[in-house]
Design a protein around this motif. Sequence first.
Motif, PDB file in Angstrom:
ATOM      1  N   ALA A  28      35.663  38.152  -4.832  1.00 31.92           N
ATOM      2  CA  ALA A  28      36.005  38.376  -6.238  1.00 31.92           C
ATOM      3  C   ALA A  28      35.368  39.663  -6.768  1.00 31.92           C
ATOM      4  O   ALA A  28      35.877  40.292  -7.699  1.00 31.92           O
ATOM      5  CB  ALA A  28      35.546  37.189  -7.082  1.00 31.92           C
ATOM      6  N   ALA A  29      34.252  40.042  -6.132  1.00 27.11           N
ATOM      7  CA  ALA A  29      33.544  41.237  -6.609  1.00 27.11           C
ATOM      8  C   ALA A  29      34.018  42.516  -5.938  1.00 27.11           C
ATOM      9  O   ALA A  29      33.489  43.598  -6.214  1.00 27.11           O
ATOM     10  CB  ALA A  29      32.046  41.072  -6.360  1.00 27.11           C
ATOM     11  N   SER A  30      35.005  42.438  -5.052  1.00 26.57           N
ATOM     12  CA  SER A  30      35.447  43.617  -4.299  1.00 26.57           C
ATOM     13  C   SER A  30      35.969  44.722  -5.224  1.00 26.57           C
ATOM     14  O   SER A  30      35.793  45.911  -4.957  1.00 26.57           O
ATOM     15  CB  SER A  30      36.528  43.215  -3.294  1.00 26.57           C
ATOM     16  OG  SER A  30      37.649  42.652  -3.966  1.00 26.57           O
ATOM     17  N   PHE A  31      36.588  44.293  -6.350  1.00 28.56           N
ATOM     18  CA  PHE A  31      37.101  45.299  -7.276  1.00 28.56           C
ATOM     19  C   PHE A  31      35.952  46.120  -7.869  1.00 28.56           C
ATOM     20  O   PHE A  31      36.041  47.337  -7.997  1.00 28.56           O
ATOM     21  CB  PHE A  31      37.906  44.620  -8.390  1.00 28.56           C
ATOM     22  CG  PHE A  31      38.334  45.567  -9.472  1.00 28.56           C
ATOM     23  CD1 PHE A  31      39.379  46.464  -9.277  1.00 28.56           C
ATOM     24  CD2 PHE A  31      37.663  45.585 -10.689  1.00 28.56           C
ATOM     25  CE1 PHE A  31      39.758  47.350 -10.263  1.00 28.56           C
ATOM     26  CE2 PHE A  31      38.034  46.478 -11.682  1.00 28.56           C
ATOM     27  CZ  PHE A  31      39.090  47.348 -11.473  1.00 28.56           C
ATOM     28  N   LEU A  32      34.883  45.387  -8.221  1.00 34.28           N
ATOM     29  CA  LEU A  32      33.728  46.081  -8.778  1.00 34.28           C
ATOM     30  C   LEU A  32      33.100  47.029  -7.753  1.00 34.28           C
ATOM     31  O   LEU A  32      32.623  48.121  -8.099  1.00 34.28           O
ATOM     32  CB  LEU A  32      32.685  45.060  -9.253  1.00 34.28           C
ATOM     33  CG  LEU A  32      33.119  44.155 -10.421  1.00 34.28           C
ATOM     34  CD1 LEU A  32      32.009  43.148 -10.722  1.00 34.28           C
ATOM     35  CD2 LEU A  32      33.433  44.996 -11.652  1.00 34.28           C
ATOM     36  N   ILE A  33      33.107  46.607  -6.499  1.00 36.29           N
ATOM     37  CA  ILE A  33      32.561  47.459  -5.442  1.00 36.29           C
ATOM     38  C   ILE A  33      33.382  48.733  -5.300  1.00 36.29           C
ATOM     39  O   ILE A  33      32.837  49.837  -5.136  1.00 36.29           O
ATOM     40  CB  ILE A  33      32.513  46.694  -4.115  1.00 36.29           C
ATOM     41  CG1 ILE A  33      31.505  45.541  -4.213  1.00 36.29           C
ATOM     42  CG2 ILE A  33      32.131  47.609  -2.956  1.00 36.29           C
ATOM     43  CD1 ILE A  33      31.480  44.648  -2.997  1.00 36.29           C
ATOM     44  N   SER A  34      34.689  48.597  -5.352  1.00 38.13           N
ATOM     45  CA  SER A  34      35.567  49.775  -5.246  1.00 38.13           C
ATOM     46  C   SER A  34      35.298  50.755  -6.380  1.00 38.13           C
ATOM     47  O   SER A  34      35.254  51.971  -6.179  1.00 38.13           O
ATOM     48  CB  SER A  34      37.031  49.334  -5.256  1.00 38.13           C
ATOM     49  OG  SER A  34      37.303  48.490  -4.166  1.00 38.13           O
ATOM     50  N   LYS A  35      35.095  50.174  -7.579  1.00 36.87           N
ATOM     51  CA  LYS A  35      34.822  51.032  -8.731  1.00 36.87           C
ATOM     52  C   LYS A  35      33.479  51.754  -8.559  1.00 36.87           C
ATOM     53  O   LYS A  35      33.331  52.924  -8.928  1.00 36.87           O
ATOM     54  CB  LYS A  35      34.815  50.190  -9.994  1.00 36.87           C
ATOM     55  CG  LYS A  35      34.584  50.994 -11.272  1.00 36.87           C
ATOM     56  CD  LYS A  35      34.653  50.072 -12.470  1.00 36.87           C
ATOM     57  CE  LYS A  35      34.419  50.873 -13.753  1.00 36.87           C
ATOM     58  NZ  LYS A  35      33.103  51.508 -13.781  1.00 36.87           N
ATOM     59  N   ALA A  36      32.516  51.013  -7.997  1.00 39.78           N
ATOM     60  CA  ALA A  36      31.189  51.610  -7.827  1.00 39.78           C
ATOM     61  C   ALA A  36      31.162  52.668  -6.727  1.00 39.78           C
ATOM     62  O   ALA A  36      30.253  53.506  -6.685  1.00 39.78           O
ATOM     63  CB  ALA A  36      30.161  50.529  -7.505  1.00 39.78           C
ATOM     64  N   HIS A  37      32.155  52.616  -5.827  1.00 38.20           N
ATOM     65  CA  HIS A  37      32.194  53.557  -4.714  1.00 38.20           C
ATOM     66  C   HIS A  37      32.267  54.997  -5.212  1.00 38.20           C
ATOM     67  O   HIS A  37      31.588  55.896  -4.691  1.00 38.20           O
ATOM     68  CB  HIS A  37      33.381  53.232  -3.813  1.00 38.20           C
ATOM     69  CG  HIS A  37      33.456  54.122  -2.609  1.00 38.20           C
ATOM     70  ND1 HIS A  37      32.597  54.007  -1.560  1.00 38.20           N
ATOM     71  CD2 HIS A  37      34.297  55.154  -2.299  1.00 38.20           C
ATOM     72  CE1 HIS A  37      32.892  54.902  -0.643  1.00 38.20           C
ATOM     73  NE2 HIS A  37      33.917  55.624  -1.071  1.00 38.20           N
TER      74      HIS A  37
END
Length: 436
Positions: free
Chosen positions: A153-162
């Motif tokens: 569920a947090a993968s979107f946030l990880i992509s944004k943080a990339h």
Amino acid sequence: MGTSGADQSGSLDHVGRYEEALARFADGLQELHIDCDAPAFRDIAEKAKNAGRVNLSVSAISEALSGRRLPSIDFTLELVRQLSGNDAVIQQKWRDQWRATKQLQRRAQPTLRERRRAQSARSEISAEEVEDLRTQEIALRREVERLQEEARAASFLISKAHADAERVIASAREEAARILASADKNLLRVRNHAAELLHAADEALGRSLSREEAPIETLRNRSSLRLVLLGPPGAGKGTQAAFLAKYLQVPHISLGDLLRHHIGKQTDLGRYARDRLNRGKLLEDELTLQMVLRRLKNSDAQRGFILDGLPRNVHQAALAADSVQIDTALEIAVPEQETLLRLTNRRVCTRDSSHVYHLIYNPNKSGDTCDICGAPIYLREDDSEGLIRQRLAVYRQLASPVVDFYKERGIVSTISGMGKVHEVTERAIKALAVIA
């Protein structure tokens, strides 16, 4: 409960201090063993047996030097006596160190006993405990599955943080490039400063010696210029050997450099020497002399040479006298207090040991960090006051007979090692010209 946690933390701290103190105790015995020419354990045990004081078995000596256990006070003092002689100062130093380590052992003893009991108890697990562990395993697996769901569920946030991370990395790379450029400038500055100092020393020595009958030329014209440098740790033998070799046009032959050369080239002698050193032993005097004589056969050493680090004892001096003629033994004398001042104030870079500073004579400008690379600087354990005094005691025991050996042949010249480098070099050249 807070008090219990503090007690447990304190107990673990006692154990850590004791283990560190025991390791330092063993390292000190190993250093003493090596500085005293690393006699075989069976020879030490035999001498102790003949003395009739304390039995030193080979296995017990091995345990003491490897730090597997703390020996008794009588065992320790007898071992130190066999290695360094009946020196009251050294005996008292080791008596104090043993008492300090023993005190830490007593504080750590309850925790060590409890640890052994706990380890014994953990080795016996009942069937009921096994079933409990299986239940816990199932619960943990379910928790892992839940966390994996949250991670997806947090993968979107990880992509944004990339994207933010990429910007941070780019900024870090720019900062690293700036630091590297600054380090390169500092290195160039230090090298230029060293070159200026060397040039100034050359000019100072040249001006001083030009006022007389050019003793350098007198020495350069000698058909034989075979020198041995003597002096305690910190006397500046290596520095003076480098300058004298340049001015007198003869090679500087260091025993340490020869050993590193043979070990690096993996010659038969180098492999044998590395094996001996890894086992805490020194090369036999005959093999040491063989290595030096092989170097003296080179064409650059036919007119003369400067020996640094050999002979270490009278036996080596006598062996060398049978094979090669020594023209002069130059002794560089410094007071013991000056040796302590020079070595205890030395600081070395943790990243590159060639970056050396001195708190009095050559202080760094960056606090506790290296001016060249920015790494921390520190006081080596070998430069601690206790170990230096121990090395000086061993030097006096072994080197005084060497000086007497050459004095009997009338070839010793003693100069003061105090003052600036070029002043000591000037004294050395004048003394060599006179004794010639």
